[in-house]
Write a protein that holds these residues in place. Structure first.
Motif, PDB file in Angstrom:
ATOM      1  N   THR A 155       4.244  14.046   8.633  1.00 45.72           N
ATOM      2  CA  THR A 155       4.361  13.186   7.446  1.00 45.72           C
ATOM      3  C   THR A 155       4.836  11.794   7.818  1.00 45.72           C
ATOM      4  OG1 THR A 155       4.852  15.105   6.056  1.00 45.72           O
ATOM      5  CG2 THR A 155       5.448  12.933   5.189  1.00 45.72           C
ATOM      6  N   GLU A 156       5.863  11.733   8.690  1.00 53.70           N
ATOM      7  CA  GLU A 156       6.399  10.438   9.099  1.00 53.70           C
ATOM      8  C   GLU A 156       5.397   9.667   9.954  1.00 53.70           C
ATOM      9  OE1 GLU A 156       9.133   8.846   8.143  1.00 53.70           O
ATOM     10  OE2 GLU A 156       9.358  10.498   6.732  1.00 53.70           O
ATOM     11  N   ALA A 157       4.620  10.380  10.766  1.00 55.38           N
ATOM     12  CA  ALA A 157       3.590   9.724  11.585  1.00 55.38           C
ATOM     13  C   ALA A 157       2.539   9.074  10.691  1.00 55.38           C
ATOM     14  CB  ALA A 157       2.940  10.734  12.531  1.00 55.38           C
ATOM     15  N   LEU A 158       2.093   9.806   9.674  1.00 50.38           N
ATOM     16  CA  LEU A 158       1.108   9.264   8.734  1.00 50.38           C
ATOM     17  C   LEU A 158       1.694   8.130   7.904  1.00 50.38           C
ATOM     18  CD1 LEU A 158      -0.508  12.604   7.488  1.00 50.38           C
ATOM     19  CD2 LEU A 158      -1.531  10.923   9.028  1.00 50.38           C
ATOM     20  N   VAL A 175       1.272   3.411   5.929  1.00 48.81           N
ATOM     21  CA  VAL A 175       2.146   2.724   4.977  1.00 48.81           C
ATOM     22  C   VAL A 175       2.817   1.533   5.659  1.00 48.81           C
ATOM     23  CG1 VAL A 175       4.160   2.908   3.467  1.00 48.81           C
ATOM     24  CG2 VAL A 175       2.525   4.812   3.628  1.00 48.81           C
ATOM     25  N   THR A 176       3.578   1.811   6.725  1.00 46.10           N
ATOM     26  CA  THR A 176       4.309   0.733   7.400  1.00 46.10           C
ATOM     27  C   THR A 176       3.375  -0.231   8.124  1.00 46.10           C
ATOM     28  OG1 THR A 176       6.210   2.207   7.698  1.00 46.10           O
ATOM     29  CG2 THR A 176       6.131   0.213   9.055  1.00 46.10           C
ATOM     30  N   LEU A 177       2.583   0.304   9.059  1.00 43.92           N
ATOM     31  CA  LEU A 177       1.734  -0.566   9.865  1.00 43.92           C
ATOM     32  C   LEU A 177       0.611  -1.193   9.043  1.00 43.92           C
ATOM     33  CD1 LEU A 177       1.165   0.975  13.418  1.00 43.92           C
ATOM     34  CD2 LEU A 177       2.371  -1.106  12.797  1.00 43.92           C
ATOM     35  N   PHE A 178      -0.109  -0.369   8.291  1.00 47.34           N
ATOM     36  CA  PHE A 178      -1.212  -0.923   7.507  1.00 47.34           C
ATOM     37  C   PHE A 178      -0.684  -1.877   6.432  1.00 47.34           C
ATOM     38  CE2 PHE A 178      -4.812  -1.189   4.668  1.00 47.34           C
ATOM     39  CZ  PHE A 178      -5.889  -1.182   5.540  1.00 47.34           C
ATOM     40  N   GLY A 179       0.500  -1.564   5.919  1.00 41.08           N
ATOM     41  CA  GLY A 179       1.112  -2.464   4.954  1.00 41.08           C
ATOM     42  C   GLY A 179       1.450  -3.820   5.552  1.00 41.08           C
ATOM     43  N   MET A 194     -10.716   2.268   4.240  1.00 43.78           N
ATOM     44  CA  MET A 194      -9.981   1.058   4.613  1.00 43.78           C
ATOM     45  C   MET A 194      -9.887   0.079   3.446  1.00 43.78           C
ATOM     46  SD  MET A 194     -10.612  -1.548   7.832  1.00 43.78           S
ATOM     47  CE  MET A 194     -11.998  -2.414   7.075  1.00 43.78           C
ATOM     48  N   PHE A 195     -11.006  -0.151   2.753  1.00 45.09           N
ATOM     49  CA  PHE A 195     -10.973  -1.051   1.605  1.00 45.09           C
ATOM     50  C   PHE A 195     -10.161  -0.460   0.458  1.00 45.09           C
ATOM     51  CE2 PHE A 195     -14.817  -3.333   3.301  1.00 45.09           C
ATOM     52  CZ  PHE A 195     -14.186  -4.561   3.413  1.00 45.09           C
ATOM     53  N   GLY A 196     -10.176   0.873   0.348  1.00 47.75           N
ATOM     54  CA  GLY A 196      -9.337   1.522  -0.658  1.00 47.75           C
ATOM     55  C   GLY A 196      -7.861   1.268  -0.404  1.00 47.75           C
ATOM     56  N   LEU A 197      -7.457   1.361   0.873  1.00 48.96           N
ATOM     57  CA  LEU A 197      -6.066   1.084   1.238  1.00 48.96           C
ATOM     58  C   LEU A 197      -5.718  -0.385   1.005  1.00 48.96           C
ATOM     59  CD1 LEU A 197      -5.785   3.182   4.525  1.00 48.96           C
ATOM     60  CD2 LEU A 197      -4.554   3.591   2.387  1.00 48.96           C
ATOM     61  N   ILE A 198      -6.642  -1.282   1.367  1.00 50.58           N
ATOM     62  CA  ILE A 198      -6.410  -2.712   1.150  1.00 50.58           C
ATOM     63  C   ILE A 198      -6.213  -2.990  -0.342  1.00 50.58           C
ATOM     64  CG2 ILE A 198      -7.485  -5.004   1.235  1.00 50.58           C
ATOM     65  CD1 ILE A 198      -8.794  -4.174   3.879  1.00 50.58           C
ATOM     66  N   GLY A 199      -7.107  -2.436  -1.163  1.00 51.94           N
ATOM     67  CA  GLY A 199      -6.995  -2.626  -2.607  1.00 51.94           C
ATOM     68  C   GLY A 199      -5.689  -2.063  -3.153  1.00 51.94           C
ATOM     69  N   TYR A 200      -5.305  -0.892  -2.658  1.00 48.97           N
ATOM     70  CA  TYR A 200      -4.061  -0.264  -3.110  1.00 48.97           C
ATOM     71  C   TYR A 200      -2.854  -1.154  -2.828  1.00 48.97           C
ATOM     72  CZ  TYR A 200       0.032   2.788  -2.926  1.00 48.97           C
ATOM     73  OH  TYR A 200       1.286   3.320  -3.085  1.00 48.97           O
ATOM     74  N   TYR A 201      -2.792  -1.717  -1.618  1.00 45.63           N
ATOM     75  CA  TYR A 201      -1.637  -2.542  -1.260  1.00 45.63           C
ATOM     76  C   TYR A 201      -1.648  -3.887  -1.982  1.00 45.63           C
ATOM     77  CZ  TYR A 201      -0.071   0.820   2.142  1.00 45.63           C
ATOM     78  OH  TYR A 201       0.427   1.955   2.734  1.00 45.63           O
ATOM     79  N   PHE A 202      -2.832  -4.418  -2.264  1.00 42.14           N
ATOM     80  CA  PHE A 202      -2.888  -5.648  -3.054  1.00 42.14           C
ATOM     81  C   PHE A 202      -2.360  -5.398  -4.470  1.00 42.14           C
ATOM     82  CE2 PHE A 202      -5.898  -7.832  -0.105  1.00 42.14           C
ATOM     83  CZ  PHE A 202      -5.240  -9.047  -0.063  1.00 42.14           C
ATOM     84  N   ILE A 203      -2.780  -4.279  -5.072  1.00 37.87           N
ATOM     85  CA  ILE A 203      -2.312  -3.935  -6.419  1.00 37.87           C
ATOM     86  C   ILE A 203      -0.798  -3.652  -6.404  1.00 37.87           C
ATOM     87  CG2 ILE A 203      -2.449  -2.233  -8.274  1.00 37.87           C
ATOM     88  CD1 ILE A 203      -5.429  -1.895  -7.510  1.00 37.87           C
TER      89      ILE A 203
END
Length: 338
Positions: free
Chosen positions: A168-171, A176-180, A325-334
């Motif tokens: 869980t922490e690896a993911l 979350v941390t790095l992609f954020g 990837m675009f889903g994650l980008i959109g999520y963090y922008f929101i």
């Protein structure tokens, strides 16, 4: 309208070329974060000798840190007592030699260019750190000779208790941390890559590309202040190459950019002073141009850019990775707007 559609298509092309490798690279980075103790690097970099610089460079290779998040880690290394040269070497090599950056570089430029980029970055990092420590040692000798007192504070660090591996922490660290940390820069890189690929007129750029040395300096002036992560700079470099820029010029952009953006410059100046900043920038710029020139001189016949410009040539895995990837980008922008 046709231009907008073409820009979007080129963004998708660039994203398809790198999204899978970014997601896998982040996952590996998350796993490494669980396996490497938090104080592992800081405990090895205190000496102002060449050995500390080499350690900082080599130990920074597996570290799951991008150019956006390496700055606070560099500050923590300084607080732990790491030498100036070791910290600067860490700042240069770590973002470029991170597993996500290596895999993303391979996705665009193939293994040879990736290996060339990693090896030369390690070399530049070591030379910069050694030069910095040599200057620091001379200044310390002068200070001691003039009667000033330079104390050494050796702190005792208690080894942290090793934690068990947590999937869980690896993911969480990976996505979350790095992609954020990189999602904004990654999106900007893809956007500029799509714009450059679509709008940059080759007939205007070709005269510049005919003079490699002039191209290197022009690219250097663009890359050094630009705040783009090592991974996010790849689609921009790929777009420039699709417009006719040489592999050596692309190398200059990818070598100088991640370690010399305006934020890093400010941090280096604040941490070590303006003289150290000039040495830092001068060494990176000089060797980036040198290695770019050597690449164009001896390896210009290699097929460097490996991406296809046809959207339909990408497979289901590439498309799925891009959607994630675009889903994650959109999520963090929101999330960032809340």
């Amino acid at each position: 309208m046709d231009t907008v559609v073409k820009i979007l298509e080129n963004i998708v092309v660039l994203a398809n070329a790198m999204s899978f490798y970014i997601l896998i690279g982040l996952l590996i980075a998350g796993i490494l974060k669980q396996l490497i103790p938090d104080d592992f690097i800081a405990s090895h970099l205190g000496e102002s000798k060449s050995g500390s610089v080499i350690k900082a460079t080599l130990l920074g290779i597996p570290m799951p840190v991008c150019s956006c998040s390496v700055i606070p880690l560099a500050k923590s290394l300084q607080k732990e007592g790491a030498s100036k040269g070791a910290v600067q070497s860490f700042l240069i090599s770590t973002p470029i030699t991170g597993v996500d950056s290596i895999l993303a570089t391979y996705s665009f430029f193939g293994w040879f260019f990736t290996l060339y980029r990693v090896v030369t970055s390690v070399f530049i990092a070591i030379i910069t750190g050694i030069l910095q420590n040599l200057i620091e040692s001379k200044e310390r000798v002068k200070a001691e000779g003039s009667g000033s007192c330079s104390g050494c504070c050796c702190e005792s660090h208690t080894a942290e208790e090793k934690k068990g591996f947590s999937t869980t922490e690896a993911l969480r660290y990976a996505y979350v941390t790095l992609f954020g940390d990189i999602y904004k820069a990654l999106f900007i890189g893809l956007l500029f890559g799509g714009l450059f690929t679509t709008l940059l007129p080759k007939e205007i750029l070709e005269p510049l590309f005919e003079y490699p040395l002039l191209t290197y300096f022009a690219v250097l002036l663009i890359a050094m202040p630009l705040y783009v992560c090592a991974t996010a700079s790849l689609p921009i470099a790929a777009a420039l190459m699709l417009s006719g820029m040489s592999g050596g010029a692309a190398f200059v952009f990818l070598s100088a950019g991640p370690a010399t953006n305006t934020v890093t410059m400010g941090v280096v100046a604040q941490m070590f002073g303006k003289k150290a900043l000039m040495l830092y920038l001068g060494t990176i710029a000089s060797f980036s141009i040198l290695f770019g020139y050597l690449f164009d001189t001896f390896f210009s016949t290699l097929e460097v850019l490996t991406i296809t410009t046809e959207v339909e040539n990408f497979g289901l895995l590439d498309t799925l990775s891009t959607l994630i990837m675009f889903g994650l980008i959109g999520y963090y922008f929101i999330k960032g707007r809340r």
